[in-house]
Design a protein around this motif. Structure first.
Motif, PDB file in Angstrom:
ATOM      1  N   GLN A 288       0.819  -1.208   0.000  1.00  0.00           N
ATOM      2  CA  GLN A 288       0.000   0.000   0.000  1.00  0.00           C
ATOM      3  C   GLN A 288       0.859   1.267   0.000  1.00  0.00           C
ATOM      4  O   GLN A 288       0.491   2.284  -0.590  1.00  0.00           O
ATOM      5  CB  GLN A 288      -0.932  -0.007   1.215  1.00  0.00           C
ATOM      6  N   GLU A 289       2.018   1.178   0.656  1.00  0.00           N
ATOM      7  CA  GLU A 289       2.919   2.329   0.696  1.00  0.00           C
ATOM      8  C   GLU A 289       3.447   2.683  -0.688  1.00  0.00           C
ATOM      9  O   GLU A 289       3.840   3.824  -0.937  1.00  0.00           O
ATOM     10  CB  GLU A 289       4.083   2.043   1.652  1.00  0.00           C
ATOM     11  N   GLN A 290       3.456   1.697  -1.607  1.00  0.00           N
ATOM     12  CA  GLN A 290       3.965   1.922  -2.963  1.00  0.00           C
ATOM     13  C   GLN A 290       2.858   2.245  -3.961  1.00  0.00           C
ATOM     14  O   GLN A 290       3.127   2.444  -5.145  1.00  0.00           O
ATOM     15  CB  GLN A 290       4.718   0.663  -3.445  1.00  0.00           C
ATOM     16  N   TYR A 291       1.628   2.319  -3.487  1.00  0.00           N
ATOM     17  CA  TYR A 291       0.478   2.520  -4.383  1.00  0.00           C
ATOM     18  C   TYR A 291       0.495   3.910  -5.012  1.00  0.00           C
ATOM     19  O   TYR A 291       0.728   4.910  -4.333  1.00  0.00           O
ATOM     20  CB  TYR A 291      -0.818   2.314  -3.601  1.00  0.00           C
ATOM     21  N   ASN A 292       0.247   3.935  -6.318  1.00  0.00           N
ATOM     22  CA  ASN A 292       0.182   5.187  -7.065  1.00  0.00           C
ATOM     23  C   ASN A 292      -1.187   5.256  -7.740  1.00  0.00           C
ATOM     24  O   ASN A 292      -1.432   4.573  -8.738  1.00  0.00           O
ATOM     25  CB  ASN A 292       1.311   5.239  -8.104  1.00  0.00           C
ATOM     26  N   GLU A 293      -2.086   6.062  -7.193  1.00  0.00           N
ATOM     27  CA  GLU A 293      -3.455   6.115  -7.725  1.00  0.00           C
ATOM     28  C   GLU A 293      -3.481   6.606  -9.165  1.00  0.00           C
ATOM     29  O   GLU A 293      -4.198   6.055 -10.005  1.00  0.00           O
ATOM     30  CB  GLU A 293      -4.335   7.018  -6.856  1.00  0.00           C
ATOM     31  N   LYS A 294      -2.692   7.621  -9.472  1.00  0.00           N
ATOM     32  CA  LYS A 294      -2.695   8.192 -10.821  1.00  0.00           C
ATOM     33  C   LYS A 294      -2.272   7.155 -11.852  1.00  0.00           C
ATOM     34  O   LYS A 294      -2.915   7.005 -12.900  1.00  0.00           O
ATOM     35  CB  LYS A 294      -1.759   9.400 -10.870  1.00  0.00           C
TER      36      LYS A 294
END
Length: 311
Positions: A288-294
């Protein structure tokens, strides 16, 4: 309808091993490898985080209860075990799953309202003169067709047994504070963004959430900041589980973690499942810490637009 999890279709038809899940997803991708290569996607957990965000946004607009929203998340996860995501419009699937989950959780919404809010939430793209494309059709029949598609792929097995009931039963046994209960509830919410609902029984999830809530010592800033880091969370959880069966030396009262560990030792609960589940939750918080929504949104929107799946 099964009165309990052990007699349910969830246990008989929707619980898998990790290898089975891997094989099912691999088989879907192998059916059209060119499509997979043409439209690369983020890993499954990042997709799940994005879907969770969209469900939450739609749910907020509709005033949907939390349990209906997590039911929708699990419907989507089941559906994409049977259907390759690149062959669908995920925005239509999300709205349909919410619509269907609200029916099943006895908080229904009119199909026109769901379509209207979905259309507003995912407007697509336009230039100064015209709409280039929409991610979501205003045609209610599209959502109706997708509803039957979901029901068919899930073989009409729609009843979901959630871990919340087990958590409610257990929180008194372990004298959880309101803060600890709230954190355990939050961890259960988060686990729907993983494969855990497809791997373990609800009571295993509930016990894991209690363990992590006790280990994290909740504060007002949430799960990740309370843990400090995923590695420290893992260390603390491992220490707690390794004490299973070991009574505290001395005459002082046992801590809640020790009480849980000894309760597990005296029960018929599969400790290995709790350990596995705990590790998966910790791994999820690292991902989750590496998640990039864009980036995730762009990759999903790319195949929806290019393949005309909004039509």
């Amino acid at each position: 309808m099964a009165a309990n999890y052990w007699e349910s279709t969830q246990r008989r038809h929707w619980q898998f091993t990790r290898q089975q899940l891997e094989d099912m997803r691999k088989k879907l991708e192998e059916e059209d490898q060119n499509l997979v290569k043409m439209y690369p996607l983020p890993e499954v957990r990042h997709q799940a985080i994005y879907f969770n965000q969209q469900i939450a946004r739609l749910g907020k607009r509709l005033g949907v209860r939390q349990q209906a929203m997590v039911t929708a998340q699990l419907y989507i996860r089941r559906f994409y075990l049977k259907v390759e995501i690149r062959r669908t419009n995920p925005y239509l699937v999300i709205a349909t799953a919410v619509y269907l989950a609200c029916k099943m959780e006895e908080c229904p919404h009119h199909i026109r309202l769901v379509v209207s809010e979905g259309r507003s939430l995912w407007p697509g793209m336009s230039d100064t003169e015209r709409i280039i494309f929409n991610f979501f059709s205003s045609d209610t029949s599209k959502l109706g067709e997708c509803e039957f598609f979901l029901i068919s792929e899930m073989s009409s097995q729609m009843i979901i047994h959630h871990p919340y009931r087990s958590l409610t039963s257990l929180q008194g046994i372990f004298s959880l504070t309101l803060e600890e209960s709230a954190l355990a509830w939050s961890i259960i919410n988060d686990h729907y963004m993983t494969d855990l609902p497809l791997l373990f029984a609800p009571h295993i999830i509930a016990i894991t959430s209690i363990l992590l809530a006790l280990v994290l010592r909740p504060n007002t800033t949430g799960v990740q900041s309370a843990s400090g880091s995923a590695s420290s969370m893992a260390s603390a959880a491992h220490s707690a589980l390794s004490s299973v069966g070991n009574e505290k030396q001395g005459g002082g009262p046992r801590s809640k973690v020790q009480k849980l560990a000894n309760w597990l030792a005296e029960s018929n609960i599969n400790i290995e499942n709790v350990v596995d589940c705990t590790q998966e939750v910790i791994s999820f918080y690292e991902v989750q810490e590496q998640y990039n929504e864009k980036l995730t949104r762009e990759q999903i929107n790319r195949f929806v637009k290019a393949r005309g799946l909004d039509k």
